[in-house]
Design an enzyme around this catalytic site. Structure first.
Site, PDB file in Angstrom:
ATOM      1  N   CYS A 116     -39.680 -28.393-138.008  1.00  0.00           N
ATOM      2  CA  CYS A 116     -40.004 -29.096-139.247  1.00  0.00           C
ATOM      3  C   CYS A 116     -40.340 -28.163-140.409  1.00  0.00           C
ATOM      4  CB  CYS A 116     -41.179 -30.046-139.001  1.00  0.00           C
ATOM      5  SG  CYS A 116     -40.825 -31.364-137.803  1.00  0.00           S
ATOM      6  N   ASN A 117     -40.755 -26.944-140.129  1.00  0.00           N
ATOM      7  CA  ASN A 117     -41.074 -26.014-141.215  1.00  0.00           C
ATOM      8  C   ASN A 117     -39.846 -25.284-141.737  1.00  0.00           C
ATOM      9  OD1 ASN A 117     -41.997 -24.695-138.414  1.00  0.00           O
ATOM     10  ND2 ASN A 117     -41.040 -23.092-139.649  1.00  0.00           N
TER      11      ASN A 117
END
Length: 382
Positions: free
Chosen positions: A159-160
């Site tokens: 997700c980053n």
């Protein structure tokens, strides 16, 4: 002339040439998003898989998510859902990623007033499947992007990864002023699900949705009032000023893919404590980002935080002293799409632009968090 004589130009220097030329700065020229499959309510997903366990149903129905785009497996003759093998999930990932990715890129270019031949660099980010050749090569072929386009694929960062990639794409744009770089985040989360009765998978299955988001970057002079070269005046295009990262080494296994022998496929794991771990480290990375640019948290007008989940958003909000209004786009994306992994923050960015509240001079912070465990941040200015 004798040896040792020094020749000098006695003409007065041109003041314009004497000025220090400012280095180029990457600006976001356009954004586009896309979804795939059908938009399901949480209750519809539970019913589709005939999930009756009250604990699992509670996880789904108390997630602050109303709808998500998903591509569920076909129904079996008894009305249930067929089990998808790992190979079938990989094929689904490829199909959905190409479809959503192409539509997001085209929408992004339309927003920027650009065309496919303008792309000089393409970076594709995904965590929901593995492809060789990578998604960037397949999109270049399928979309008719010039085969001379430079490309890179970022796979498995989670997700980053959208902000990790934005850092690299912005650097390429700065190194190639006037050329267009496109970042695409595409996550077919429907292709990364394991369906069983455990609470481990219930948390994951209640959270993620399918979606893609793309942004186009072009570097220009920071003194320019007209945005990137070749583009029409657009004071709404923010320039990217700085990045800051923080790897929480004590939580390196808190978000990960494991191989499930019983299922014959990969299974994603989320530690229940990850919201509190992320929240506890949010201040130090944000303050480092801002102090390097001479800013304070009170100077930031726009906050675009990854829609990681209700508890994650609340933990970040409380630790940074933000209001619910500050994270309205983050919670809105979670409500309408679920967690879209690497592209979530770009869906929030698009919603902010549509509000038309960003003014020249405003500062904004982009923030994502994911496996590592990692917090990524970026500072932008309109």
């Amino acid at each position: 002339m004798t040896i040792g004589t020094v020749l000098t130009d006695s003409r007065p220097a041109d003041p314009a040439l004497a000025e220090t030329k400012q280095p180029p700065v990457a600006a976001i020229a356009g954004v586009g998003t896309a979804s795939a499959g059908r938009s399901y309510t949480q209750r519809e997903v539970l019913d589709a898989f005939a999930i009756t366990d009250p604990r699992v149903r509670s996880v789904f129905l108390n997630s602050a998510i109303e709808r998500r785009h998903l591509t569920l497996p076909p129904s079996d003759p008894d009305g249930g859902r067929l089990t998808e093998a790992q190979g079938e999930l990989l094929a689904k990932h490829k199909r959905l990623a190409l479809d959503m990715g192409a539509r997001a890129v085209r929408a992004c270019l339309d927003d920027a007033g650009l065309d496919l031949p303008d792309i000089g660099y393409l970076c594709c980010v995904t965590t929901t499947g593995y492809l060789t050749p990578g998604l960037s090569a397949l999109l270049i072929r399928e979309m008719g992007i010039l085969p001379t386009t430079s490309r890179v694929d970022v796979v498995g960062m989670g997700c980053n990864a959208g902000l990790n990639a934005l850092n690299a794409v912005a650097a390429w744009a700065v190194a190639n002023p006037g050329k267009v770089a496109v970042l695409l985040c595409v996550e077919a989360c429907s292709a990364a699900y394991v369906i069983d009765s455990t609470m481990r998978t219930a948390v994951v299955n209640s959270l993620f949705g399918d979606g893609a988001a793309a942004v186009a970057l072009v570097a220009d002079s920071p003194d320019s009032a007209y945005g990137p070269p070749g583009l029409p005046p657009a004071p709404g295009r923010p320039r990217i000023k700085a990045f800051a990262s923080h790897l929480i080494t004590d939580a390196v296994g808190a978000m990960r893919y494991d191989w499930d022998d019983s299922q014959g496929k990969f299974s994603f794991y989320l530690d229940p404590d990850i919201p509190y771990v992320v929240g506890a480290h949010a201040e130090q990375v944000v303050d480092r980002l801002l102090s390097g640019a001479g800013q304070r948290r009170s100077d930031i007008r726009h906050w675009l935080v990854h829609s990681g989940g209700k508890k994650v958003i609340d933990a970040v909000r409380v630790n940074l002293g933000l209001t619910r209004h500050d994270v309205r786009h983050t919670t809105g994306v979670l409500r309408d799409h679920g967690n879209l992994s690497s592209g979530s923050f770009l869906f929030s960015y698009q919603r902010l632009l549509r509000e038309r509240v960003a003014e020249a001079g405003d500062h904004g912070v982009l923030m994502t968090m994911g496996p590592g465990s990692t917090i990524e941040t970026a500072l932008v200015q309109w």
